[in-house]
Design a protein around this motif. Structure first.
Motif: not given
Lengths: 136, 136
Positions: A121-123, B125-126, A90-93, A103-117
DNA sequence: GTATCTGCAAAACATTTGCAATTCT
DNA sequence: AGAATTGCAAATGTTTTGCAGATAC
């Protein structure tokens, strides 16, 4: 140096259940040895000089195989251009809109409002802008 | 209903400095009225029945114009497929690998380890997986 | 000797381009 | 009329496919 990478590639291919043919080893070897997230065309152009009989068809079929086996991550960042990343962790670009380098960059997702549920599988995260080198 | 959207589209087009031709108004109208992040082909197919002389060239040139003017966001999420989003505010997407639908999702990036100091202009982001509907 | 792998050529797509016809004012 | 818009057809570029020849075990 290169022979070490070839050995490594052969091992990797066996590990994912793909028979290590000459072309495949060279392609995997190139992918491991380069951090440039190449396109099919770039892989082809880089290897062609040392492999005069290589065809793009083979490069296409090999990357497809490697993606299916989970060894390669396809990146859809720019229109009409698929890049391949041998780092499937898992990494970002970061894509520079000036030089086009990725380039490769490290990042992560903070919050996801995934109300539909939806079942996530992948970010995928990528940034665009001007890279350190082009900024100067 | 539709005429209201047409009015809205005309206004929007004038706002971004594009002359509101019939085709453009219909295309913007379709984009505003649908949350499906359509491809050029989908826009074309949706409008063709009511606009028999419409050509794909016009759809291509219109979306290009709208992207340039900042009214449309092009999404490169799947290979060989560019989708267009009339919502240019910061948000993320979710792509279902079963039905192929693309949904809006709210998410943000937590941390970026950008030690090289690239100038980040945009964040994309996706997520991919199985959507709520296909999960059942 | 049989399976697999490879490479060529053609096909299949999506997108772009040149240019002529149409439309709008 | 003059400028912008539209549409057709051809060109472009990338990826896929069918199939025949080469290679490997």
């Amino acid at each position: 140096m290169i022979s070490i990478r070839i050995k490594q590639s052969e091992h990797k291919l066996r590990e994912i259940g793909v028979s290590p043919s000459h072309s495949r080893m060279k392609i995997v070897s190139y992918l491991i040895g380069n951090k440039n997230h190449p396109t099919v065309d770039e892989i082809y152009s880089a290897l062609k000089p040392s492999m005069p009989t290589l065809s793009k068809t083979t490069v296409y079929s090999t990357v497809k195989l490697l993606v299916d086996k989970g060894f390669l991550l396809p990146l859809f960042i720019d229109e009409n251009e698929v890049r391949y990343d041998p780092d499937v962790s898992v990494h970002a670009h970061f894509k520079c809109r000036k030089c086009g380098d990725l380039h490769d960059v490290q990042a992560s997702v903070q919050k996801i409002y995934n109300k539909e549920g939806h079942l996530i599988e992948n970010t995928h995260i990528y940034f665009t802008g001007i890279c350190f080198h082009c900024k100067k």
